[in-house]
Design a protein around this motif. Structure first.
Motif, PDB file in Angstrom:
ATOM      1  N   GLU A 132       0.831  -1.205   0.000  1.00  0.00           N
ATOM      2  CA  GLU A 132       0.000   0.000   0.000  1.00  0.00           C
ATOM      3  C   GLU A 132       0.869   1.259   0.000  1.00  0.00           C
ATOM      4  N   LYS A 133       1.964   1.237   0.771  1.00  0.00           N
ATOM      5  CA  LYS A 133       2.888   2.377   0.803  1.00  0.00           C
ATOM      6  C   LYS A 133       3.530   2.578  -0.565  1.00  0.00           C
ATOM      7  N   VAL A 134       3.902   1.485  -1.212  1.00  0.00           N
ATOM      8  CA  VAL A 134       4.491   1.565  -2.559  1.00  0.00           C
ATOM      9  C   VAL A 134       3.510   2.258  -3.492  1.00  0.00           C
ATOM     10  N   LYS A 135       2.257   1.809  -3.477  1.00  0.00           N
ATOM     11  CA  LYS A 135       1.248   2.387  -4.360  1.00  0.00           C
ATOM     12  C   LYS A 135       1.029   3.862  -4.072  1.00  0.00           C
ATOM     13  N   ALA A 136       1.006   4.233  -2.799  1.00  0.00           N
ATOM     14  CA  ALA A 136       0.808   5.638  -2.428  1.00  0.00           C
ATOM     15  C   ALA A 136       1.994   6.487  -2.877  1.00  0.00           C
ATOM     16  N   ASP A 137       3.210   5.989  -2.658  1.00  0.00           N
ATOM     17  CA  ASP A 137       4.404   6.725  -3.087  1.00  0.00           C
ATOM     18  C   ASP A 137       4.432   6.907  -4.599  1.00  0.00           C
ATOM     19  N   LEU A 138       4.082   5.854  -5.325  1.00  0.00           N
ATOM     20  CA  LEU A 138       4.107   5.936  -6.787  1.00  0.00           C
ATOM     21  C   LEU A 138       3.026   6.884  -7.316  1.00  0.00           C
ATOM     22  N   ALA A 139       1.903   6.965  -6.626  1.00  0.00           N
ATOM     23  CA  ALA A 139       0.832   7.864  -7.061  1.00  0.00           C
ATOM     24  C   ALA A 139       1.286   9.319  -6.988  1.00  0.00           C
ATOM     25  N   ALA A 140       2.169   9.622  -6.058  1.00  0.00           N
ATOM     26  CA  ALA A 140       2.637  10.996  -5.883  1.00  0.00           C
ATOM     27  C   ALA A 140       3.756  11.380  -6.859  1.00  0.00           C
ATOM     28  N   VAL A 141       4.260  10.428  -7.623  1.00  0.00           N
ATOM     29  CA  VAL A 141       5.343  10.715  -8.574  1.00  0.00           C
ATOM     30  C   VAL A 141       4.763  11.383  -9.817  1.00  0.00           C
ATOM     31  N   ARG A 150      14.769  13.811 -17.809  1.00  0.00           N
ATOM     32  CA  ARG A 150      14.040  13.873 -16.540  1.00  0.00           C
ATOM     33  C   ARG A 150      13.239  12.590 -16.306  1.00  0.00           C
ATOM     34  N   ARG A 151      12.662  12.048 -17.368  1.00  0.00           N
ATOM     35  CA  ARG A 151      11.918  10.780 -17.254  1.00  0.00           C
ATOM     36  C   ARG A 151      12.836   9.673 -16.740  1.00  0.00           C
ATOM     37  N   LYS A 152      14.050   9.616 -17.297  1.00  0.00           N
ATOM     38  CA  LYS A 152      15.003   8.581 -16.883  1.00  0.00           C
ATOM     39  C   LYS A 152      15.422   8.767 -15.421  1.00  0.00           C
ATOM     40  N   GLU A 153      15.580  10.040 -14.987  1.00  0.00           N
ATOM     41  CA  GLU A 153      15.923  10.316 -13.587  1.00  0.00           C
ATOM     42  C   GLU A 153      14.811   9.842 -12.660  1.00  0.00           C
ATOM     43  N   ILE A 154      13.569  10.096 -13.057  1.00  0.00           N
ATOM     44  CA  ILE A 154      12.425   9.694 -12.236  1.00  0.00           C
ATOM     45  C   ILE A 154      12.362   8.171 -12.137  1.00  0.00           C
ATOM     46  N   VAL A 155      12.575   7.489 -13.259  1.00  0.00           N
ATOM     47  CA  VAL A 155      12.558   6.021 -13.263  1.00  0.00           C
ATOM     48  C   VAL A 155      13.652   5.486 -12.334  1.00  0.00           C
ATOM     49  N   LYS A 156      14.836   6.095 -12.395  1.00  0.00           N
ATOM     50  CA  LYS A 156      15.938   5.665 -11.534  1.00  0.00           C
ATOM     51  C   LYS A 156      15.565   5.860 -10.058  1.00  0.00           C
ATOM     52  N   ALA A 157      14.922   6.983  -9.760  1.00  0.00           N
ATOM     53  CA  ALA A 157      14.529   7.271  -8.372  1.00  0.00           C
ATOM     54  C   ALA A 157      13.474   6.280  -7.873  1.00  0.00           C
ATOM     55  N   LYS A 183       6.304   2.476 -17.177  1.00  0.00           N
ATOM     56  CA  LYS A 183       5.639   2.571 -18.477  1.00  0.00           C
ATOM     57  C   LYS A 183       4.895   3.901 -18.599  1.00  0.00           C
ATOM     58  N   GLU A 184       4.206   4.278 -17.518  1.00  0.00           N
ATOM     59  CA  GLU A 184       3.454   5.542 -17.507  1.00  0.00           C
ATOM     60  C   GLU A 184       4.392   6.742 -17.650  1.00  0.00           C
ATOM     61  N   ILE A 185       5.531   6.699 -16.965  1.00  0.00           N
ATOM     62  CA  ILE A 185       6.489   7.813 -17.004  1.00  0.00           C
ATOM     63  C   ILE A 185       7.140   7.926 -18.379  1.00  0.00           C
ATOM     64  N   MET A 186       7.525   6.810 -18.968  1.00  0.00           N
ATOM     65  CA  MET A 186       8.235   6.844 -20.237  1.00  0.00           C
ATOM     66  C   MET A 186       7.317   7.116 -21.433  1.00  0.00           C
ATOM     67  N   ARG A 227       1.647  14.157 -16.692  1.00  0.00           N
ATOM     68  CA  ARG A 227       0.199  14.239 -16.850  1.00  0.00           C
ATOM     69  C   ARG A 227      -0.343  14.778 -15.533  1.00  0.00           C
ATOM     70  N   ALA A 228      -1.301  15.680 -15.596  1.00  0.00           N
ATOM     71  CA  ALA A 228      -1.857  16.276 -14.386  1.00  0.00           C
ATOM     72  C   ALA A 228      -2.495  15.211 -13.507  1.00  0.00           C
ATOM     73  N   GLY A 229      -2.219  15.300 -12.222  1.00  0.00           N
ATOM     74  CA  GLY A 229      -2.809  14.387 -11.240  1.00  0.00           C
ATOM     75  C   GLY A 229      -2.801  15.056  -9.880  1.00  0.00           C
ATOM     76  N   THR A 230      -3.834  14.840  -9.102  1.00  0.00           N
ATOM     77  CA  THR A 230      -3.958  15.523  -7.815  1.00  0.00           C
ATOM     78  C   THR A 230      -2.970  15.020  -6.765  1.00  0.00           C
ATOM     79  N   ALA A 231      -2.504  13.791  -6.884  1.00  0.00           N
ATOM     80  CA  ALA A 231      -1.613  13.210  -5.879  1.00  0.00           C
ATOM     81  C   ALA A 231      -0.322  14.011  -5.714  1.00  0.00           C
ATOM     82  N   VAL A 232       0.090  14.725  -6.761  1.00  0.00           N
ATOM     83  CA  VAL A 232       1.326  15.501  -6.730  1.00  0.00           C
ATOM     84  C   VAL A 232       1.254  16.604  -5.679  1.00  0.00           C
TER      85      VAL A 232
END
Length: 186
Positions: free
Chosen positions: A19-28, A110-117, A181-184, A32-37
């Motif tokens: 659940e923590k993984v899913k929550a953390d990933l939602a905030a990344v 930036r996409r690659k940096e986010i994937v690495k993170a 996949k979503e990020i790239m 694309r606009a998303g409220t979790a950010v």
């Protein structure tokens, strides 16, 4: 019976980790606009720090815009300041009634940096799952030492612990693969 309690407690902890993984990933941010950010951003409001989603409605009218409409318009400045202070890489625009945030397109770099993170974060969560397995195995060995189970029972229980661990690590990997996949995606 003791082993069953050990397994159920560990599995419960592993579920919370997922659940923590899913929550953390939602905030990344994905481009694309998303409220979790912005939902977790704390705003100085009425003398205390409050999450933005408790003092304003947040909507996504289109794929590139986030709109924040405070319930009390006197909070616009505080919300704008909190977003700027959060340094999310986006600039809020205050029009006097609501705040708009345009979500810029992510560069390939930036996409690659986010994937690495997110992969680094995923490894931390995998370690948490493995630590739960270690707790199970320690409990199993203690049960054998206390003559509650036989050596064969210990081996079976350790194999079962490994299967449970593998299942949850696979779930983390699936979540990460989806987010990558979503990020790239452009």
């Amino acid at each position: 019976m003791q082993l069953q309690n050990l397994f159920s407690a560990a599995e419960e902890s592993m579920k919370k980790t997922i659940e923590k993984v899913k929550a953390d990933l939602a905030a990344v941010r994905t481009g694309r606009a998303g409220t979790a950010v912005i939902e977790g951003i704390k705003v100085e409001s009425y003398g205390s720090l409050m999450p933005i989603n408790q003092i304003a409605s947040i909507s996504v009218p289109d794929a590139k815009t986030i709109e924040i409409k405070p319930w009390d318009s006197s909070q616009l400045g505080a919300i704008e300041k909190a977003i700027q202070k959060a340094d999310i890489g986006m600039t809020p625009i205050n029009d006097g009634k609501l705040i708009r945030i345009s979500v810029p397109q992510l560069t390939e770099e930036r996409r690659k940096e986010i994937v690495k993170a997110i992969n680094k974060t995923a490894e931390d969560y995998r370690v948490a799952i493995r630590n739960e397995r270690r707790n199970i195995v320690d409990g199993i060995k203690k049960a054998e030492k206390d003559k509650l189970i036989t050596e064969d029972d210990r081996k079976k229980a350790e194999n079962e612990a490994q299967k449970v661990t593998d299942t949850y690590i696979k779930k983390i990997d699936e979540c990460i693969a989806l987010k990558e996949k979503e990020i790239m995606q452009i």
